[in-house]
Design a protein around this motif. Structure first.
Motif, PDB file in Angstrom:
ATOM      1  N   GLY A  32       0.794  -1.226   0.000  1.00  0.00           N
ATOM      2  CA  GLY A  32       0.000   0.000   0.000  1.00  0.00           C
ATOM      3  C   GLY A  32       0.821   1.267   0.000  1.00  0.00           C
ATOM      4  O   GLY A  32       0.292   2.350   0.261  1.00  0.00           O
ATOM      5  N   LYS A  33       2.136   1.135  -0.278  1.00  0.00           N
ATOM      6  CA  LYS A  33       3.005   2.313  -0.207  1.00  0.00           C
ATOM      7  C   LYS A  33       3.871   2.387  -1.459  1.00  0.00           C
ATOM      8  O   LYS A  33       4.877   1.685  -1.577  1.00  0.00           O
ATOM      9  N   PHE A  34       3.458   3.223  -2.408  1.00  0.00           N
ATOM     10  CA  PHE A  34       4.251   3.415  -3.616  1.00  0.00           C
ATOM     11  C   PHE A  34       3.889   4.737  -4.278  1.00  0.00           C
ATOM     12  O   PHE A  34       2.875   5.348  -3.955  1.00  0.00           O
ATOM     13  N   LYS A  35       4.748   5.154  -5.188  1.00  0.00           N
ATOM     14  CA  LYS A  35       4.511   6.346  -5.999  1.00  0.00           C
ATOM     15  C   LYS A  35       4.535   5.942  -7.460  1.00  0.00           C
ATOM     16  O   LYS A  35       5.363   5.124  -7.864  1.00  0.00           O
ATOM     17  N   LEU A  36       3.636   6.500  -8.253  1.00  0.00           N
ATOM     18  CA  LEU A  36       3.655   6.260  -9.691  1.00  0.00           C
ATOM     19  C   LEU A  36       4.632   7.210 -10.369  1.00  0.00           C
ATOM     20  O   LEU A  36       4.947   8.281  -9.860  1.00  0.00           O
ATOM     21  N   ASN A  37       5.080   6.782 -11.537  1.00  0.00           N
ATOM     22  CA  ASN A  37       5.942   7.592 -12.399  1.00  0.00           C
ATOM     23  C   ASN A  37       7.270   7.949 -11.726  1.00  0.00           C
ATOM     24  O   ASN A  37       7.584   9.133 -11.536  1.00  0.00           O
ATOM     25  N   PRO A  38       8.080   6.957 -11.365  1.00  0.00           N
ATOM     26  CA  PRO A  38       9.371   7.246 -10.740  1.00  0.00           C
ATOM     27  C   PRO A  38      10.253   8.112 -11.629  1.00  0.00           C
ATOM     28  O   PRO A  38      10.332   7.905 -12.838  1.00  0.00           O
ATOM     29  N   LEU A  39      10.877   9.122 -11.008  1.00  0.00           N
ATOM     30  CA  LEU A  39      11.740  10.091 -11.691  1.00  0.00           C
ATOM     31  C   LEU A  39      11.005  10.868 -12.783  1.00  0.00           C
ATOM     32  O   LEU A  39      11.619  11.480 -13.651  1.00  0.00           O
ATOM     33  N   GLN A  40       9.676  10.822 -12.742  1.00  0.00           N
ATOM     34  CA  GLN A  40       8.846  11.564 -13.704  1.00  0.00           C
ATOM     35  C   GLN A  40       9.221  11.225 -15.146  1.00  0.00           C
ATOM     36  O   GLN A  40       9.175  12.078 -16.033  1.00  0.00           O
ATOM     37  N   ALA A  41       9.568   9.982 -15.389  1.00  0.00           N
ATOM     38  CA  ALA A  41      10.006   9.558 -16.722  1.00  0.00           C
ATOM     39  C   ALA A  41       8.847   9.459 -17.706  1.00  0.00           C
ATOM     40  O   ALA A  41       9.046   9.575 -18.921  1.00  0.00           O
ATOM     41  N   GLY A  42       7.625   9.240 -17.215  1.00  0.00           N
ATOM     42  CA  GLY A  42       6.462   9.114 -18.086  1.00  0.00           C
ATOM     43  C   GLY A  42       5.800  10.459 -18.329  1.00  0.00           C
ATOM     44  O   GLY A  42       5.787  11.342 -17.463  1.00  0.00           O
ATOM     45  N   TYR A  43       5.233  10.613 -19.525  1.00  0.00           N
ATOM     46  CA  TYR A  43       4.604  11.882 -19.896  1.00  0.00           C
ATOM     47  C   TYR A  43       3.116  11.829 -19.548  1.00  0.00           C
ATOM     48  O   TYR A  43       2.248  11.712 -20.407  1.00  0.00           O
ATOM     49  N   TYR A  44       2.827  11.881 -18.260  1.00  0.00           N
ATOM     50  CA  TYR A  44       1.437  11.854 -17.804  1.00  0.00           C
ATOM     51  C   TYR A  44       1.334  12.433 -16.406  1.00  0.00           C
ATOM     52  O   TYR A  44       2.310  12.470 -15.658  1.00  0.00           O
ATOM     53  N   ARG A  45       0.143  12.921 -16.082  1.00  0.00           N
ATOM     54  CA  ARG A  45      -0.167  13.391 -14.739  1.00  0.00           C
ATOM     55  C   ARG A  45      -0.701  12.221 -13.915  1.00  0.00           C
ATOM     56  O   ARG A  45      -1.300  11.296 -14.465  1.00  0.00           O
ATOM     57  N   ILE A  52       6.873  12.720   2.001  1.00  0.00           N
ATOM     58  CA  ILE A  52       7.466  14.037   1.749  1.00  0.00           C
ATOM     59  C   ILE A  52       7.806  14.724   3.067  1.00  0.00           C
ATOM     60  O   ILE A  52       8.905  15.254   3.255  1.00  0.00           O
ATOM     61  N   LEU A  53       6.856  14.700   3.990  1.00  0.00           N
ATOM     62  CA  LEU A  53       7.048  15.372   5.276  1.00  0.00           C
ATOM     63  C   LEU A  53       8.234  14.798   6.038  1.00  0.00           C
ATOM     64  O   LEU A  53       9.017  15.536   6.654  1.00  0.00           O
ATOM     65  N   ASN A  54       8.397  13.488   5.995  1.00  0.00           N
ATOM     66  CA  ASN A  54       9.454  12.823   6.775  1.00  0.00           C
ATOM     67  C   ASN A  54      10.752  12.616   6.002  1.00  0.00           C
ATOM     68  O   ASN A  54      11.672  11.973   6.490  1.00  0.00           O
ATOM     69  N   GLY A  55      10.808  13.155   4.760  1.00  0.00           N
ATOM     70  CA  GLY A  55      12.025  13.047   3.979  1.00  0.00           C
ATOM     71  C   GLY A  55      12.325  11.645   3.502  1.00  0.00           C
ATOM     72  O   GLY A  55      13.499  11.286   3.298  1.00  0.00           O
ATOM     73  N   GLU A  56      11.294  10.835   3.288  1.00  0.00           N
ATOM     74  CA  GLU A  56      11.489   9.429   2.907  1.00  0.00           C
ATOM     75  C   GLU A  56      11.451   9.215   1.396  1.00  0.00           C
ATOM     76  O   GLU A  56      11.754   8.118   0.927  1.00  0.00           O
ATOM     77  N   LEU A  57      11.057  10.243   0.650  1.00  0.00           N
ATOM     78  CA  LEU A  57      11.037  10.139  -0.810  1.00  0.00           C
ATOM     79  C   LEU A  57      12.360  10.696  -1.312  1.00  0.00           C
ATOM     80  O   LEU A  57      12.565  11.904  -1.385  1.00  0.00           O
ATOM     81  N   ALA A  58      13.272   9.806  -1.663  1.00  0.00           N
ATOM     82  CA  ALA A  58      14.688  10.178  -1.828  1.00  0.00           C
ATOM     83  C   ALA A  58      14.952  11.109  -3.003  1.00  0.00           C
ATOM     84  O   ALA A  58      15.788  12.013  -2.907  1.00  0.00           O
ATOM     85  N   GLU A  59      14.272  10.907  -4.122  1.00  0.00           N
ATOM     86  CA  GLU A  59      14.601  11.646  -5.340  1.00  0.00           C
ATOM     87  C   GLU A  59      13.871  12.988  -5.406  1.00  0.00           C
ATOM     88  O   GLU A  59      12.642  13.046  -5.329  1.00  0.00           O
ATOM     89  N   ALA A  60      14.649  14.061  -5.579  1.00  0.00           N
ATOM     90  CA  ALA A  60      14.051  15.394  -5.703  1.00  0.00           C
ATOM     91  C   ALA A  60      13.102  15.464  -6.894  1.00  0.00           C
ATOM     92  O   ALA A  60      12.071  16.140  -6.846  1.00  0.00           O
ATOM     93  N   THR A  61      13.443  14.753  -7.964  1.00  0.00           N
ATOM     94  CA  THR A  61      12.589  14.749  -9.159  1.00  0.00           C
ATOM     95  C   THR A  61      11.196  14.231  -8.832  1.00  0.00           C
ATOM     96  O   THR A  61      10.191  14.751  -9.340  1.00  0.00           O
ATOM     97  N   ASP A  62      11.105  13.213  -7.984  1.00  0.00           N
ATOM     98  CA  ASP A  62       9.801  12.683  -7.590  1.00  0.00           C
ATOM     99  C   ASP A  62       9.033  13.677  -6.728  1.00  0.00           C
ATOM    100  O   ASP A  62       7.814  13.839  -6.873  1.00  0.00           O
ATOM    101  N   ARG A  63       9.743  14.364  -5.842  1.00  0.00           N
ATOM    102  CA  ARG A  63       9.072  15.347  -4.978  1.00  0.00           C
ATOM    103  C   ARG A  63       8.576  16.541  -5.793  1.00  0.00           C
ATOM    104  O   ARG A  63       7.516  17.092  -5.515  1.00  0.00           O
TER     105      ARG A  63
END
Length: 423
Positions: A66-79, A95-106
């Motif tokens: 139950g814990k994931f993010k879509l579009n890692p590194l924003q590589a896909g052309y979609y919202r 985001i709040l706890n600094g657990e999403l490592a890649e700035a591109t994802d944030r």
């Protein structure tokens, strides 16, 4: 989401917010093969091809929990619009706890949320709750993009001239940027990166715009020192210092900036000064700034910087538009329908957020046609209408959110005070 299964659906996204007609998606081929990517809390990725209108996708065993993010590194052309409250809550906490490592994802998460909010596909309270989760962010690129998007949203509602709402925006902004100013500080540090200097400028600028007393005092003091010792102020800080000092200062600070403009030989410094003159809240000084834009002191190709600085100021946008209309023949002759004229058209019109203004702009250019700038004119009218739609749809929601947001904060503070008294 249930038992590691998630319903995914796709639809065409238009920044104008216009919805497709029933059946138009399939008839016009608006159904894509999308390489969907997922990244979990451990940084592991999973990919699949999604080519249906909607489908149930099952995550690999032990992949997501139950814990994931879509579009890692924003590589896909979609919202991405997270309809699952559990997933959205995970994103916020990450985001709040600094657990999403890649700035591109944030960056991508708040970019998507901002775009979705503007077209009515995301609840306003979800957006502002999400943005507030960035208060512990340290990365310049994330702050730069977030600040740009948040400012564009706040500017739409600032057109209401509702002082109570503007005050609540200021309180929200002060809370959002309070941690990062403590981290980055006001003064240049030895061996810091150039990005730290750029981040400091953004943070001080935004805090100043929200009425932060320390940032205002810092700007006024630095300007005073700079007029006596030019080496005392880092170039990275000059724009934000000039803007804050003029906005919260008097005619003295305004004249100090004019003096810097007149005494420097550096064009870059002149542009900084010109772009700051429009920050004043004094209507007399704003009109003086507009008149200055067409004076012999300003190069013709630089006039737009001055005019657009006034237009960007909620106190000056009507003045700038009136000045633009009254001096249309001169401005059209100066720029001769080139790219600079297109930039100026956008700069003085896209700041509006009402159907009335959209009609006024459209009528003016029908009576004063300019073929070389027609594309910019059409885009500007479309932007004003989009702003108006956004404003009309969300104005009451934004009032309700900030009233509740601040009341909750006040209640929490009162409870803390009571607990301290009891202790």
């Amino acid at each position: 989401d249930n038992n590691n299964k998630y319903k995914i659906e796709q639809m065409r996204f238009l920044s104008s917010g216009m919805e497709s007609k029933i059946g138009e998606e399939e008839e016009n081929g608006y159904l894509w093969k999308i390489p969907l990517g997922f990244v979990n809390e451990n940084g592991e990725t999973h990919y699949c091809v999604f080519d249906e209108r909607d489908s149930i996708i099952e995550m690999p065993e032990n992949f997501s929990n139950g814990k994931f993010k879509l579009n890692p590194l924003q590589a896909g052309y979609y919202r991405v619009n997270y309809k699952s409250d559990n997933l959205y809550e995970y994103i916020q906490k990450s985001i709040l706890n600094g657990e999403l490592a890649e700035a591109t994802d944030r960056i991508g998460i708040q970019q998507d949320s901002s775009a979705l909010l503007k077209v009515g596909l995301l609840d306003l309270n979800k957006y502002f709750d999400l943005v507030n989760c960035y208060k512990n962010e340290k990365d310049y690129t994330v702050w730069a993009d977030l600040t740009s998007n948040l400012t564009s949203i706040i500017d739409v509602f600032s057109s209401s001239d509702n002082e109570e709402l503007i005050s609540k925006f200021n309180e929200y902004g002060l809370g959002l940027y309070s941690n990062i100013i403590d981290h980055i500080g006001y003064e240049v540090k030895e061996n810091e990166s150039c990005l730290d200097g750029m981040l400091r400028s953004i943070v001080i600028s935004r805090l100043g715009s929200f009425g932060h007393p320390k940032s205002i005092e810092f700007a006024k003091t630095k300007l005073e020192e700079f007029t006596k010792e030019p080496s005392s102020l880092s170039p990275d800080l000059r724009s934000c210092v000039y803007n804050i000092a003029i906005k919260f200062g008097t005619e003295k600070e305004y004249n100090d900036i004019l003096s810097i403009f007149r005494n420097t030989d550096l064009q870059e410094e002149k542009v900084r000064c010109m772009r700051s003159l429009g920050a004043s809240t004094d209507l007399k000084l704003l009109q003086q700034t507009l008149d200055f834009s067409l004076s012999d002191e300003v190069r013709q190709q630089d006039s737009l910087y001055v005019i657009m600085s006034v237009a960007a100021n909620p106190k000056g946008r009507d003045l700038a538009w009136g000045f633009f209309k009254n001096n249309w023949d001169s401005l059209n002759q100066i720029y001769k329908g080139g790219n600079l004229l297109s930039s100026l058209v956008k700069g003085v019109t896209t700041v509006f957020s009402s159907e009335e203004k959209a009609l006024e702009v459209e009528t003016f250019f029908k009576e004063n046609p300019c073929a070389p700038a027609q594309r910019a004119i059409n885009q500007s009218i479309e932007t004003i209408k989009s702003n108006a739609s956004f404003f009309n749809r969300e104005y009451q929601n934004v009032l309700s959110y900030f009233l509740e947001h601040n009341n909750n904060n006040n209640n929490n503070n009162n409870n803390n005070d009571n607990n301290n008294d009891n202790n």
